[in-house]
Motif scaffolding. Sequence first.
Motif, short mmCIF file in Angstrom:
data_model
loop_
_atom_site.label_atom_id
_atom_site.label_comp_id
_atom_site.label_asym_id
_atom_site.label_seq_id
_atom_site.Cartn_x
_atom_site.Cartn_y
_atom_site.Cartn_z
N MET A 175 -0.83 4.94 8.96
CA MET A 175 0.40 5.45 9.57
C MET A 175 0.85 4.50 10.68
N ARG A 176 -0.11 4.01 11.44
CA ARG A 176 0.20 3.15 12.59
C ARG A 176 0.61 1.76 12.16
N GLU A 177 0.00 1.24 11.10
CA GLU A 177 0.19 -0.15 10.74
C GLU A 177 1.30 -0.38 9.70
N THR A 178 1.65 0.66 8.94
CA THR A 178 2.66 0.49 7.89
C THR A 178 4.05 0.67 8.46
N VAL A 179 4.87 -0.34 8.32
CA VAL A 179 6.23 -0.31 8.84
C VAL A 179 7.19 0.20 7.76
N TYR A 198 -5.09 4.37 1.05
CA TYR A 198 -4.27 3.84 -0.05
C TYR A 198 -3.23 4.83 -0.56
N PRO A 199 -3.56 6.09 -0.82
CA PRO A 199 -2.54 7.02 -1.31
C PRO A 199 -1.41 7.23 -0.31
N LEU A 200 -1.76 7.27 0.98
CA LEU A 200 -0.74 7.44 2.01
C LEU A 200 0.15 6.21 2.10
N GLU A 201 -0.44 5.04 2.07
CA GLU A 201 0.36 3.83 2.14
C GLU A 201 1.34 3.75 0.97
N MET A 202 0.91 4.20 -0.20
CA MET A 202 1.79 4.19 -1.36
C MET A 202 3.05 5.01 -1.08
N VAL A 203 2.88 6.21 -0.51
CA VAL A 203 4.02 7.07 -0.23
C VAL A 203 4.89 6.46 0.87
N LEU A 204 4.28 5.93 1.92
CA LEU A 204 5.04 5.34 3.01
C LEU A 204 5.88 4.16 2.54
N ARG A 205 5.28 3.29 1.75
CA ARG A 205 6.01 2.11 1.28
C ARG A 205 7.08 2.50 0.25
N ALA A 206 6.78 3.49 -0.57
CA ALA A 206 7.76 3.96 -1.54
C ALA A 206 8.97 4.55 -0.83
N LEU A 249 5.03 -0.29 -8.38
CA LEU A 249 3.86 -0.10 -7.54
C LEU A 249 3.29 -1.43 -7.05
N ILE A 250 3.20 -2.38 -7.94
CA ILE A 250 2.68 -3.69 -7.55
C ILE A 250 3.59 -4.34 -6.52
N ALA A 251 4.90 -4.17 -6.70
CA ALA A 251 5.87 -4.78 -5.79
C ALA A 251 5.83 -4.16 -4.39
N LEU A 252 5.29 -2.95 -4.26
CA LEU A 252 5.19 -2.33 -2.94
C LEU A 252 4.27 -3.11 -2.01
N GLY A 253 3.33 -3.86 -2.58
CA GLY A 253 2.45 -4.70 -1.76
C GLY A 253 1.46 -3.93 -0.91
N MET A 254 0.85 -2.91 -1.47
CA MET A 254 -0.11 -2.10 -0.71
C MET A 254 -1.34 -2.91 -0.32
N ARG A 255 -1.79 -2.72 0.92
CA ARG A 255 -2.87 -3.52 1.47
C ARG A 255 -4.16 -2.75 1.73
N ASP A 269 10.93 8.46 -8.98
CA ASP A 269 10.27 7.16 -8.96
C ASP A 269 8.77 7.28 -8.68
N LEU A 270 8.40 8.24 -7.85
CA LEU A 270 7.00 8.53 -7.56
C LEU A 270 6.84 10.04 -7.57
#
Length: 218
Positions: A214-218, A165-173, A153-159, A102-103
Amino acid sequence: MEIDVVLPCLDEEAALPWVLGRMPSGYRPIVVDNGSTDDSVKVAARLGARVLVEPRRGFGAACHAGLLVATSDIVVFMDADASLDPRQLPRVVEPVRAGDGDLVLGRRIARSMRAWPPHARAANALLAHRLRRRTGAVVHDLGPMRAARRAGLIALGMRDRRFGYPLEMVLRAAAAGWRISEAEVDYLPRAGRSKVTGTVRGTVRAIGDMRRVMRETV
């Protein structure tokens, strides 16, 4: 199937001819200029790329702006500084196209000492280690070449709109249950000086952004 390639760009006029000239058939470059003071926009347009100007500064802002204007089912991201070879884009795209992942992240293999300064390599290894512990994903490199389906990717809702940004993509995925994998790609000395890994200050700034994510992404 055509593939949109998002290329965040900041003062890359020297690298763009090589990057755009090596784009494989069926891959459509979207150069997202993020405040260049050189002729990056003119060079990209002259070479046939779609050019988007993103006034909000930040690596993530440029990446996300490109994602939102892309129209292909699968979207790829990669740096525009000639540190990555566009001819290797199929390595990260094919597993997604085939439904095997998927990623898919491009795991960088440095082809010279100049390609990856020691301070940047160490910071990347530490980040990858923490990412593996947190997500369980077998990730060794938070590489800038990556592929996934646009709608997902759009549905992941990256902020994040900075270097996180690249890290948040992996965390949310990972949190969404995506299958995350890697494909080896060559890492080459970039054209010009890096705004991030080329300086200790830039690396520290990127690490700060990623720690916040890392701290803010649940």
